[in-house]
Scaffold this motif. Structure first.
Motif, PDB file in Angstrom:
ATOM      1  N   ASP A   1      51.409 -69.943 133.361  1.00  0.00           N
ATOM      2  CA  ASP A   1      50.399 -70.505 134.264  1.00  0.00           C
ATOM      3  C   ASP A   1      48.978 -70.042 133.993  1.00  0.00           C
ATOM      4  O   ASP A   1      48.034 -70.702 134.387  1.00  0.00           O
ATOM      5  CB  ASP A   1      50.767 -70.189 135.722  1.00  0.00           C
ATOM      6  CG  ASP A   1      52.054 -70.907 136.139  1.00  0.00           C
ATOM      7  OD1 ASP A   1      52.306 -72.005 135.614  1.00  0.00           O
ATOM      8  OD2 ASP A   1      52.789 -70.365 136.971  1.00  0.00           O
ATOM      9  N   GLY A   2      48.785 -68.924 133.349  1.00  0.00           N
ATOM     10  CA  GLY A   2      47.419 -68.439 133.130  1.00  0.00           C
ATOM     11  C   GLY A   2      47.332 -67.503 131.942  1.00  0.00           C
ATOM     12  O   GLY A   2      48.246 -67.413 131.123  1.00  0.00           O
ATOM     13  N   ARG A   3      46.239 -66.770 131.881  1.00  0.00           N
ATOM     14  CA  ARG A   3      45.989 -65.829 130.791  1.00  0.00           C
ATOM     15  C   ARG A   3      46.942 -64.630 130.937  1.00  0.00           C
ATOM     16  O   ARG A   3      47.212 -64.169 132.034  1.00  0.00           O
ATOM     17  CB  ARG A   3      44.541 -65.355 130.847  1.00  0.00           C
ATOM     18  CG  ARG A   3      44.148 -64.407 129.728  1.00  0.00           C
ATOM     19  CD  ARG A   3      42.728 -63.882 129.936  1.00  0.00           C
ATOM     20  NE  ARG A   3      41.767 -64.957 130.124  1.00  0.00           N
ATOM     21  CZ  ARG A   3      41.074 -65.544 129.146  1.00  0.00           C
ATOM     22  NH1 ARG A   3      41.243 -65.146 127.898  1.00  0.00           N
ATOM     23  NH2 ARG A   3      40.221 -66.504 129.403  1.00  0.00           N
TER      24      ARG A   3
ATOM     25  N   ARG B   1      50.763 -77.288 124.521  1.00  0.00           N
ATOM     26  CA  ARG B   1      49.531 -77.472 125.294  1.00  0.00           C
ATOM     27  C   ARG B   1      48.861 -76.121 125.491  1.00  0.00           C
ATOM     28  O   ARG B   1      49.540 -75.121 125.695  1.00  0.00           O
ATOM     29  CB  ARG B   1      49.870 -78.069 126.667  1.00  0.00           C
ATOM     30  CG  ARG B   1      48.680 -78.205 127.607  1.00  0.00           C
ATOM     31  CD  ARG B   1      49.086 -78.535 129.030  1.00  0.00           C
ATOM     32  NE  ARG B   1      49.896 -77.515 129.665  1.00  0.00           N
ATOM     33  CZ  ARG B   1      49.413 -76.386 130.224  1.00  0.00           C
ATOM     34  NH1 ARG B   1      48.128 -76.124 130.185  1.00  0.00           N
ATOM     35  NH2 ARG B   1      50.233 -75.525 130.799  1.00  0.00           N
ATOM     36  N   GLY B   2      47.538 -76.093 125.435  1.00  0.00           N
ATOM     37  CA  GLY B   2      46.809 -74.853 125.662  1.00  0.00           C
ATOM     38  C   GLY B   2      46.691 -74.017 124.396  1.00  0.00           C
ATOM     39  O   GLY B   2      46.830 -74.522 123.281  1.00  0.00           O
TER      40      GLY B   2
ATOM     41  N   SER C   1      46.424 -72.964 118.668  1.00  0.00           N
ATOM     42  CA  SER C   1      46.088 -74.086 119.553  1.00  0.00           C
ATOM     43  C   SER C   1      47.203 -75.120 119.543  1.00  0.00           C
ATOM     44  O   SER C   1      48.116 -75.059 118.718  1.00  0.00           O
ATOM     45  CB  SER C   1      44.775 -74.728 119.091  1.00  0.00           C
ATOM     46  OG  SER C   1      43.732 -73.792 119.165  1.00  0.00           O
TER      47      SER C   1
ATOM     48  N   GLY D   1      49.781 -66.343 127.039  1.00  0.00           N
ATOM     49  CA  GLY D   1      48.699 -67.283 127.303  1.00  0.00           C
ATOM     50  C   GLY D   1      47.337 -66.708 126.950  1.00  0.00           C
ATOM     51  O   GLY D   1      47.019 -65.585 127.330  1.00  0.00           O
TER      52      GLY D   1
ATOM     53  N   ASP E   1      44.352 -68.398 127.648  1.00  0.00           N
ATOM     54  CA  ASP E   1      43.308 -68.906 128.554  1.00  0.00           C
ATOM     55  C   ASP E   1      43.821 -68.968 129.988  1.00  0.00           C
ATOM     56  O   ASP E   1      45.029 -68.963 130.237  1.00  0.00           O
ATOM     57  CB  ASP E   1      42.883 -70.320 128.128  1.00  0.00           C
ATOM     58  CG  ASP E   1      42.341 -70.366 126.710  1.00  0.00           C
ATOM     59  OD1 ASP E   1      41.555 -69.466 126.364  1.00  0.00           O
ATOM     60  OD2 ASP E   1      42.716 -71.290 125.967  1.00  0.00           O
ATOM     61  N   ASP E   2      42.874 -69.106 130.915  1.00  0.00           N
ATOM     62  CA  ASP E   2      43.231 -69.214 132.333  1.00  0.00           C
ATOM     63  C   ASP E   2      44.031 -70.476 132.632  1.00  0.00           C
ATOM     64  O   ASP E   2      44.752 -70.540 133.629  1.00  0.00           O
ATOM     65  CB  ASP E   2      41.968 -69.190 133.201  1.00  0.00           C
ATOM     66  CG  ASP E   2      41.266 -67.828 133.158  1.00  0.00           C
ATOM     67  OD1 ASP E   2      41.955 -66.830 132.846  1.00  0.00           O
ATOM     68  OD2 ASP E   2      40.058 -67.774 133.416  1.00  0.00           O
ATOM     69  N   ASP E   3      43.878 -71.510 131.783  1.00  0.00           N
ATOM     70  CA  ASP E   3      44.607 -72.766 131.998  1.00  0.00           C
ATOM     71  C   ASP E   3      46.078 -72.665 131.619  1.00  0.00           C
ATOM     72  O   ASP E   3      46.851 -73.588 131.852  1.00  0.00           O
ATOM     73  CB  ASP E   3      43.968 -73.906 131.189  1.00  0.00           C
ATOM     74  CG  ASP E   3      42.585 -74.245 131.704  1.00  0.00           C
ATOM     75  OD1 ASP E   3      42.305 -73.992 132.896  1.00  0.00           O
ATOM     76  OD2 ASP E   3      41.767 -74.763 130.911  1.00  0.00           O
ATOM     77  N   GLY E   4      46.477 -71.570 130.998  1.00  0.00           N
ATOM     78  CA  GLY E   4      47.876 -71.379 130.623  1.00  0.00           C
ATOM     79  C   GLY E   4      48.220 -72.035 129.312  1.00  0.00           C
ATOM     80  O   GLY E   4      47.362 -72.566 128.602  1.00  0.00           O
TER      81      GLY E   4
ATOM     82  N   GLU F   1      51.806 -73.996 127.132  1.00  0.00           N
ATOM     83  CA  GLU F   1      53.213 -74.395 127.007  1.00  0.00           C
ATOM     84  C   GLU F   1      53.557 -74.290 125.534  1.00  0.00           C
ATOM     85  O   GLU F   1      52.803 -74.788 124.677  1.00  0.00           O
ATOM     86  CB  GLU F   1      53.445 -75.828 127.483  1.00  0.00           C
ATOM     87  CG  GLU F   1      53.283 -76.012 128.969  1.00  0.00           C
ATOM     88  CD  GLU F   1      53.594 -77.436 129.416  1.00  0.00           C
ATOM     89  OE1 GLU F   1      54.453 -78.094 128.793  1.00  0.00           O
ATOM     90  OE2 GLU F   1      52.956 -77.887 130.377  1.00  0.00           O
TER      91      GLU F   1
END
Length: 198
Positions: free
Chosen positions: A120-122, A143-144, A158, A175, A177-180, A182
């Motif tokens: 879910d996040g970093r 993703r992410g 990436s 993760g 980034d804060d956006d997580g 997948e």
């Protein structure tokens, strides 16, 4: 089954392999839940020695597995790893593990295992987070962005990028980034024990 009651050779071999992997599955489940032999044995109403012998394969699985179904909250077929003859679909049961959701994409505990991870996040590695074990791992970012630490190197993967590495090198991924993120991962039972327990 054939008319004479004999199962096809392939079916008998599939059952034999499933039963041979019961001990590995039992130990893996216990370790994933961070439980001791004593705790699980008490919950299942069996001796610690019996559970230990089941986990090491020194005792053949029998009806004494039934209480373990309740302890681990799994259907007997999944606990035993019974092959679903004629139905290749995998019934995915998501598991929450620390700060991520892990979806097993393969059956059993023998051979290469496939997982989808949703973070879910970093994430940042904690002290002692880098792990080593025999084998190789493969990761693919869906993703992410994924942070991959290999020894003294840190890389950011990436979406669309993949990496494969020797797991005897200390490693960690999470993760970026804060956006997580997948990602998919492939590894053998040793990798599953290390990463699902840490």
């Amino acid at each position: 089954m054939f008319a004479d009651g004999a199962a096809p050779v392939e079916a008998r071999e599939a059952v034999r392999q499933s039963l041979a992997g019961v001990g590995i599955r039992l130990r893996g489940l216990r370790q994933e839940q961070n439980r001791t032999l004593d705790e699980v044995a008490e919950l299942a109403g069996m001796s610690t020695r019996t559970l230990s012998r089941l986990e090491t394969g020194k005792r053949k699985p029998s009806l004494e597995l039934l209480p373990l179904v309740g302890v681990y909250g799994l259907p007997l077929g999944e606990l035993v790893g019974t092959p679903l003859i004629g139905d290749p679909r995998i019934h995915i049961s998501p598991r929450k593990f620390h700060d991520q959701t892990i979806l097993p994409l393969s059956r059993g505990a023998i051979g290469v295992q496939a997982f989808k991870h949703i973070v879910d996040g970093r994430q940042t590695p904690k002290l002692g987070a880098l792990k080593t074990h025999p084998g190789f791992e493969w990761v693919y970012v869906i993703r992410g962005r994924l942070t991959l630490i290999l020894g003294d190197r840190t890389m950011i993967l990436s979406a669309g990028e993949a990496a494969e590495f020797d797991t005897r090198t200390p490693h960690w991924f999470g993760g970026a980034d804060d956006d997580g993120v997948e990602y998919l991962s492939l590894f053998g039972p040793e990798g599953q024990r290390v990463h699902m327990k840490s």
